[in-house]
Write a protein that holds these residues in place. Structure first.
Motif, PDB file in Angstrom:
ATOM      1  N   ILE A  92      80.219  84.090  94.001  1.00  0.00           N
ATOM      2  CA  ILE A  92      79.303  83.871  92.904  1.00  0.00           C
ATOM      3  C   ILE A  92      80.235  83.862  91.339  1.00  0.00           C
ATOM      4  CG2 ILE A  92      77.091  84.039  91.602  1.00  0.00           C
ATOM      5  CD1 ILE A  92      75.973  85.686  94.146  1.00  0.00           C
ATOM      6  N   ILE A  93      80.142  82.936  90.928  1.00  0.00           N
ATOM      7  CA  ILE A  93      80.866  82.818  89.620  1.00  0.00           C
ATOM      8  C   ILE A  93      80.055  82.455  88.338  1.00  0.00           C
ATOM      9  CG2 ILE A  93      82.591  81.399  88.466  1.00  0.00           C
ATOM     10  CD1 ILE A  93      83.479  80.478  91.362  1.00  0.00           C
ATOM     11  N   HIS A 176      82.268  87.082  90.491  1.00  0.00           N
ATOM     12  CA  HIS A 176      83.408  86.855  89.508  1.00  0.00           C
ATOM     13  C   HIS A 176      82.733  86.528  88.000  1.00  0.00           C
ATOM     14  CE1 HIS A 176      85.786  86.173  93.180  1.00  0.00           C
ATOM     15  NE2 HIS A 176      84.800  85.562  93.537  1.00  0.00           N
ATOM     16  N   GLY A 177      83.582  87.053  87.319  1.00  0.00           N
ATOM     17  CA  GLY A 177      83.113  86.625  85.734  1.00  0.00           C
ATOM     18  C   GLY A 177      84.751  86.317  85.002  1.00  0.00           C
ATOM     19  N   TRP A 178      84.114  85.012  84.722  1.00  0.00           N
ATOM     20  CA  TRP A 178      85.356  84.098  84.155  1.00  0.00           C
ATOM     21  C   TRP A 178      84.709  83.561  82.848  1.00  0.00           C
ATOM     22  CZ3 TRP A 178      86.019  80.296  88.909  1.00  0.00           C
ATOM     23  CH2 TRP A 178      86.605  80.989  90.075  1.00  0.00           C
ATOM     24  N   VAL A 179      85.982  83.232  82.232  1.00  0.00           N
ATOM     25  CA  VAL A 179      85.599  82.441  80.768  1.00  0.00           C
ATOM     26  C   VAL A 179      86.721  81.195  80.802  1.00  0.00           C
ATOM     27  CG1 VAL A 179      86.274  82.611  78.361  1.00  0.00           C
ATOM     28  CG2 VAL A 179      85.212  84.363  79.530  1.00  0.00           C
ATOM     29  N   PHE A 180      86.144  80.232  80.392  1.00  0.00           N
ATOM     30  CA  PHE A 180      86.754  78.845  80.226  1.00  0.00           C
ATOM     31  C   PHE A 180      87.361  78.979  78.790  1.00  0.00           C
ATOM     32  CE2 PHE A 180      87.077  74.088  79.161  1.00  0.00           C
ATOM     33  CZ  PHE A 180      88.335  73.993  79.925  1.00  0.00           C
ATOM     34  N   ILE A 188      90.064  81.854  82.843  1.00  0.00           N
ATOM     35  CA  ILE A 188      90.494  83.455  82.553  1.00  0.00           C
ATOM     36  C   ILE A 188      89.618  84.151  83.388  1.00  0.00           C
ATOM     37  CG2 ILE A 188      90.807  85.345  81.024  1.00  0.00           C
ATOM     38  CD1 ILE A 188      90.971  82.967  78.535  1.00  0.00           C
ATOM     39  N   ASP A 189      90.219  84.947  84.454  1.00  0.00           N
ATOM     40  CA  ASP A 189      89.369  85.667  85.059  1.00  0.00           C
ATOM     41  C   ASP A 189      89.310  87.225  84.316  1.00  0.00           C
ATOM     42  OD1 ASP A 189      88.359  87.618  87.226  1.00  0.00           O
ATOM     43  OD2 ASP A 189      89.707  87.099  88.651  1.00  0.00           O
TER      44      ASP A 189
END
Ligand code: CO
Length: 208
Positions: A92-93, A176-180, A188-189
């Protein structure tokens, strides 16, 4: 009509797909077994499949303003329940993005109508992390950090759900926590240690 080009694009796309594989759509119609659930912002610049290089059938997508996972939002909760409980996704992102209009709007002192209760979730993130955020004097950097902390808090909201807690006990599921970063196009992870977070908050949020 400006929508004409969309239908033209669609005809060209189907032709291309069929040239590669004549059974492409027939196979798609048989069902889906995506490995990923992606929860991201509705921002038109953050095109989920494109930025991840994913094809149809590979990712189950939910998008809303500021990629929020409010505990009582029937829409996002239904998506999570379906993806985790029925499709059995194991990743899950939550993907936020810098320069998020929703995040900026949330911090402005104006009456935004129906958006008030929605964006108040972002203000709650700010309140939870007020001491860290007010230390950051540069406004742009403060917004960037708020984007990251918002992703983290939405990941926590996912961990609070019964369906994810059940999946966590039964199989190898990851959040997962990401940023675009729109400015560079890079994903970015945030490397959120969700297992640790889960242990920390389970004392309060455990459902079984
Ligand atoms: Co946004």
């Amino acid at each position: 009509m400006t929508t004409n080009r969309i239908f033209k694009n669609n005809r060209e796309w189907t032709t291309r797909q069929l040239a590669k594989d004549k059974d492409y759509f027939k196979n798609l119609s048989l069902g889906q077994a995506p490995e990923y659930l992606y929860i991201g912002c509705s921002d038109s610049r953050v095109a989920a499949e494109s930025l991840m290089g994913m094809e149809p059938g590979e990712v189950f997508v939910h998008r809303n303003i500021a990629n929020l996972v409010p505990n009582n939002d029937l829409n996002v909760m239904s998506v999570i329940n379906y993806a985790v409980g029925y499709l059995k996704v194991n990743h899950i992102i939550v993907c936020g993005h810098y320069h998020c209009g929703g995040i900026k709007l949330a911090m402005q002192s104006s009456d935004l109508g129906i958006l008030n209760p929605w964006l108040r979730n972002v203000r709650d993130v700010f309140r939870t992390h007020k001491s860290e955020l007010t230390e950051i004097k540069d406004e742009e950097l403060q917004y960037k950090r708020l984007v990251e902390l918002n992703v983290q808090e939405q990941c926590m909201n996912i961990l609070k759900t019964a369906v994810v807690q059940k999946a966590y006990r039964e199989r190898n599921i990851h959040v997962h926590g990401w940023v675009f970063d729109i400015h560079s196009g890079k994903l970015i992870d945030l490397k959120i240690d969700f297992r640790n977070l889960l242990e920390e908050i389970m004392e309060i949020y455990r459902l079984k």
